[in-house]
Design a protein around this motif. Structure first.
Motif, PDB file in Angstrom:
ATOM      1  N   PHE A  27       0.832  -1.210   0.000  1.00 48.82           N
ATOM      2  CA  PHE A  27       0.000   0.000   0.000  1.00 48.82           C
ATOM      3  C   PHE A  27       0.862   1.254   0.000  1.00 48.82           C
ATOM      4  N   SER A  28       0.368   2.256  -0.699  1.00 52.66           N
ATOM      5  CA  SER A  28       1.039   3.564  -0.715  1.00 52.66           C
ATOM      6  C   SER A  28       0.780   4.277   0.615  1.00 52.66           C
ATOM      7  N   ALA A  29       1.474   5.400   0.813  1.00 46.10           N
ATOM      8  CA  ALA A  29       1.284   6.186   2.044  1.00 46.10           C
ATOM      9  C   ALA A  29      -0.183   6.595   2.177  1.00 46.10           C
ATOM     10  N   GLU A  30      -0.798   6.898   1.047  1.00 44.98           N
ATOM     11  CA  GLU A  30      -2.195   7.347   1.067  1.00 44.98           C
ATOM     12  C   GLU A  30      -3.115   6.239   1.599  1.00 44.98           C
ATOM     13  N   GLN A  31      -2.936   5.016   1.080  1.00 47.46           N
ATOM     14  CA  GLN A  31      -3.837   3.933   1.499  1.00 47.46           C
ATOM     15  C   GLN A  31      -3.459   3.352   2.863  1.00 47.46           C
ATOM     16  N   ALA A  32      -2.186   3.515   3.227  1.00 50.16           N
ATOM     17  CA  ALA A  32      -1.743   2.932   4.507  1.00 50.16           C
ATOM     18  C   ALA A  32      -1.870   3.912   5.663  1.00 50.16           C
ATOM     19  N   ALA A  33      -2.345   5.123   5.382  1.00 50.17           N
ATOM     20  CA  ALA A  33      -2.378   6.153   6.432  1.00 50.17           C
ATOM     21  C   ALA A  33      -3.236   5.692   7.608  1.00 50.17           C
ATOM     22  N   ILE A  34      -2.729   5.887   8.810  1.00 43.02           N
ATOM     23  CA  ILE A  34      -3.482   5.524  10.021  1.00 43.02           C
ATOM     24  C   ILE A  34      -4.002   6.822  10.641  1.00 43.02           C
ATOM     25  N   PRO A  35      -5.338   6.989  10.747  1.00 41.91           N
ATOM     26  CA  PRO A  35      -5.871   8.229  11.318  1.00 41.91           C
ATOM     27  C   PRO A  35      -5.432   8.398  12.765  1.00 41.91           C
ATOM     28  N   GLU A  36      -5.333   9.621  13.190  1.00 39.35           N
ATOM     29  CA  GLU A  36      -4.870   9.911  14.543  1.00 39.35           C
ATOM     30  C   GLU A  36      -5.870   9.386  15.578  1.00 39.35           C
ATOM     31  N   GLU A  37      -5.338   8.801  16.640  1.00 38.27           N
ATOM     32  CA  GLU A  37      -6.202   8.270  17.700  1.00 38.27           C
ATOM     33  C   GLU A  37      -6.777   9.421  18.524  1.00 38.27           C
ATOM     34  N   SER A  42     -11.648  -6.745  14.482  1.00 40.51           N
ATOM     35  CA  SER A  42     -12.959  -6.139  14.201  1.00 40.51           C
ATOM     36  C   SER A  42     -13.210  -4.921  15.087  1.00 40.51           C
ATOM     37  N   CYS A  43     -12.808  -5.025  16.366  1.00 35.59           N
ATOM     38  CA  CYS A  43     -13.049  -3.908  17.300  1.00 35.59           C
ATOM     39  C   CYS A  43     -12.287  -2.658  16.864  1.00 35.59           C
ATOM     40  N   SER A  44     -11.026  -2.828  16.485  1.00 34.13           N
ATOM     41  CA  SER A  44     -10.234  -1.679  16.032  1.00 34.13           C
ATOM     42  C   SER A  44     -10.841  -1.090  14.765  1.00 34.13           C
ATOM     43  N   TYR A  45     -11.288  -1.979  13.879  1.00 36.61           N
ATOM     44  CA  TYR A  45     -11.798  -1.539  12.575  1.00 36.61           C
ATOM     45  C   TYR A  45     -12.999  -0.615  12.717  1.00 36.61           C
ATOM     46  N   VAL A  46     -13.890  -0.929  13.681  1.00 31.82           N
ATOM     47  CA  VAL A  46     -15.128  -0.141  13.785  1.00 31.82           C
ATOM     48  C   VAL A  46     -14.978   1.067  14.705  1.00 31.82           C
ATOM     49  N   CYS A  47     -13.869   1.169  15.420  1.00 34.27           N
ATOM     50  CA  CYS A  47     -13.745   2.231  16.440  1.00 34.27           C
ATOM     51  C   CYS A  47     -13.637   3.618  15.799  1.00 34.27           C
ATOM     52  N   PRO A  48     -14.576   4.514  16.079  1.00 32.78           N
ATOM     53  CA  PRO A  48     -14.504   5.855  15.485  1.00 32.78           C
ATOM     54  C   PRO A  48     -13.360   6.695  16.050  1.00 32.78           C
ATOM     55  N   ALA A  49     -12.831   6.262  17.206  1.00 30.70           N
ATOM     56  CA  ALA A  49     -11.704   6.986  17.806  1.00 30.70           C
ATOM     57  C   ALA A  49     -10.360   6.406  17.335  1.00 30.70           C
ATOM     58  N   HIS A  50     -10.433   5.409  16.446  1.00 26.34           N
ATOM     59  CA  HIS A  50      -9.227   4.804  15.857  1.00 26.34           C
ATOM     60  C   HIS A  50      -8.271   4.276  16.919  1.00 26.34           C
ATOM     61  N   ARG A  51      -8.814   3.678  17.956  1.00 27.54           N
ATOM     62  CA  ARG A  51      -7.952   3.121  19.006  1.00 27.54           C
ATOM     63  C   ARG A  51      -7.404   1.759  18.548  1.00 27.54           C
ATOM     64  N   LEU A  94      -7.208  -1.194  19.445  1.00 22.67           N
ATOM     65  CA  LEU A  94      -7.712  -2.099  20.489  1.00 22.67           C
ATOM     66  C   LEU A  94      -7.147  -3.517  20.352  1.00 22.67           C
ATOM     67  N   ALA A  95      -7.186  -4.049  19.125  1.00 25.61           N
ATOM     68  CA  ALA A  95      -6.716  -5.428  18.946  1.00 25.61           C
ATOM     69  C   ALA A  95      -5.241  -5.539  19.316  1.00 25.61           C
ATOM     70  N   PHE A  96      -4.491  -4.499  19.009  1.00 28.12           N
ATOM     71  CA  PHE A  96      -3.062  -4.516  19.336  1.00 28.12           C
ATOM     72  C   PHE A  96      -2.873  -4.520  20.855  1.00 28.12           C
ATOM     73  N   MET A  97      -3.703  -3.712  21.544  1.00 28.23           N
ATOM     74  CA  MET A  97      -3.594  -3.706  23.016  1.00 28.23           C
ATOM     75  C   MET A  97      -4.009  -5.071  23.579  1.00 28.23           C
ATOM     76  N   ASN A  98      -4.998  -5.702  22.941  1.00 27.85           N
ATOM     77  CA  ASN A  98      -5.389  -7.046  23.392  1.00 27.85           C
ATOM     78  C   ASN A  98      -4.219  -8.016  23.265  1.00 27.85           C
ATOM     79  N   LYS A  99      -3.536  -7.870  22.134  1.00 25.09           N
ATOM     80  CA  LYS A  99      -2.384  -8.757  21.893  1.00 25.09           C
ATOM     81  C   LYS A  99      -1.336  -8.561  23.004  1.00 25.09           C
ATOM     82  N   LEU A 100      -1.074  -7.305  23.334  1.00 23.49           N
ATOM     83  CA  LEU A 100      -0.083  -7.028  24.386  1.00 23.49           C
ATOM     84  C   LEU A 100      -0.601  -7.501  25.745  1.00 23.49           C
ATOM     85  N   GLY A 101      -1.901  -7.342  25.971  1.00 25.80           N
ATOM     86  CA  GLY A 101      -2.500  -7.813  27.221  1.00 25.80           C
ATOM     87  C   GLY A 101      -2.374  -9.328  27.348  1.00 25.80           C
TER      88      GLY A 101
END
Ligand code: SF4
Ligand code: SF4
Length: 440
Positions: A352-362, A409-418, A420-427
């Protein structure tokens, strides 16, 4: 935990199945392949060749006596340049057998294995080098040899392929349908499973129609097509088992304990072919896509080819790649270099290019509850995040963080772009570490 719903929650993560109608193309043999000795969950193999050795395509080049393992075979004919250590996509320092191809593809002679009983089937499965090809990379022969073999009554062939972009399993269904049926019937026979299902999402109607027709024409009993909603994550093993059988498979419980074995559709097709030819696993079909790739397509590639060579075969980069994934956008793994090489279980390369890979700010959580609503297992991602941030291992345990399958799925739907799945992994890692220390 209790699965309370008739259908587990799923999300519309988009499909982007851009390559679904394209016939698979065979990649030319690259000049050099680097074949990892860590192709499966479990023990790595030890190289059985050394610098200067001549190897044939299909020749055994790595194996080990460790239980959780499968042998590894060369994908090309040529000369071993050496044994190297390289940082893998998983982050470890793995051993690779580096082979310079002579372009002749001289093949090791093979014959179809003689299977007279279940142990012979399991022996052949191990010799084939098969691991879970949907991405799990679990040694297939171990999965098909459960302690409670007599209790197994159901085989589910997983053709869900619910991750966006990936179409390699779909192409397997269309191009290798007979191998799928042959593999599934052999698996059912040696498992003595009475029920077989080929589970396919309903956005692959041509595959559903094809299998339904072939099953009727060939008079195959006890093997049925099971259409699924085309939603994410229907192909996750625990979700799939529930959808097809209604049985609840908690994290840490083997499907075999419920009388079920799940086999990825490409693994099943490979086994069907192997039983007819004896040719081990050395090449792999995968989807190459993403807006940075000039000509997205499905490609049959030699295991050990570099991601760079595979993308070159697809016309190279048409935009600067910002993120390259091995696997899908929901559960795939970002790689740090396109010099990484293809593993048996890779089913996609996405660039993916920078445009498609951009992660919105949390931003701050607005307590909307969408993450909870999206979770197939009714888990509480916000509570996991709190417990993780407070390093509260007991709370993570009480909240059943280990039930999380990191589907995203939880991260994908989060409007705050948290994340979450990554934190679950670390947890989860935190709980595992605490358990390990407690055992010590
Ligand atoms: S990542 Fe875990 S918590 Fe989030 S939706 Fe998937 S299973 Fe649920
Ligand atoms: S979806 Fe995001 S914003 Fe909504 S409750 Fe969950 S973490 Fe908070």
């Amino acid at each position: 935990m209790i699965f309370r719903k008739k259908h587990l929650t799923s999300i519309d993560a988009g499909h982007y199945k851009n390559t679904a109608d394209q016939q698979t193309e065979v990649m030319p043999v690259p000049a050099v392949v680097k074949i990892s000795m860590s192709e499966n969950i479990g023990a790595p193999c030890k190289p059985l060749v050394k610098k200067g050795d001549y190897v044939k395509k299909g020749q055994l080049i790595g194996d080990t006596d460790a239980f959780l393992s499968v042998p590894i075979h060369s994908s090309v004919s040529g000369t071993v340049l050496g044994i190297e250590t390289m940082r893998s996509a998983m982050g470890g320092n793995d051993t690779y057998v580096v082979i310079e191809s002579d372009g002749k593809q001289e093949e090791e002679e093979t014959t179809a294995p003689v299977i007279e009983d279940q142990p012979a089937f399991i022996k052949a499965m191990r010799a084939s080098g098969l691991v879970g090809l949907g991405g799990a990379s679990f040694p297939s022969w171990v999965k098909f040899n459960p302690k409670n073999l007599v209790d197994i009554d159901t085989l589910i062939v997983n053709g869900a392929e619910c991750e966006p972009f990936i179409t390699s399993d779909h192409r397997t269904m269309l191009e290798d349908a007979q191998d799928v049926l042959d593999g599934a019937q052999a698996m059912m026979k040696w498992l003595q499973a009475e029920n077989g299902y080929i589970a396919i999402e309903n956005n692959k109607q041509n595959a559903i129609d094809k299998f339904n027709k072939m099953i009727v024409e060939q008079g195959i009993k006890n093997l049925h097509v099971f259409p699924l909603q085309a939603r994410y994550p229907k192909g996750a093993e625990r979700v799939l088992i529930y959808e097809v059988t209604g049985k609840q498979c908690d994290a840490g419980v083997l499907p075999a304990a419920l009388g079920v074995i799940v086999s990825n559709i490409t693994s099943t097709a490979f086994m069907g072919k192997y039983l007819k030819t004896g040719k081990p696993l050395t090449w792999k079909r995968l989807t190459v896509d993403g807006d940075a790739v000039a000509n997205p397509k499905n490609v049959l590639v030699p295991i050990g080819a570099s991601v760079h060579d595979v993308i070159e075969f697809c016309g190279g980069y048409k935009k600067e790649p910002r993120k390259i994934l091995m696997g899908g956008p929901m559960m795939g793994r970002a790689i740090y270099s396109d010099e990484q090489t293809i593993l048996k279980a890779n089913n996609a390369i996405l660039a993916f290019s920078a445009e498609q890979a951009a992660i919105p700010e949390e931003t701050a959580c607005i307590n909307c509850g969408r993450c909870h609503e999206a979770c197939p297992f009714d888990l509480l991602p916000t509570k996991f995040a709190d417990a993780y941030q407070h390093k509260d291992v007991q709370a993570l345990r009480d909240l059943q963080v280990m039930q999380c399958m990191e589907c995203g799925s939880c991260s994908y739907v989060c409007p705050a772009h948290r994340p979450l799945a990554f934190m679950n992994k670390l947890g989860k890692a935190m709980v595992k570490e605490a358990d390990k220390n407690a055992r010590k």
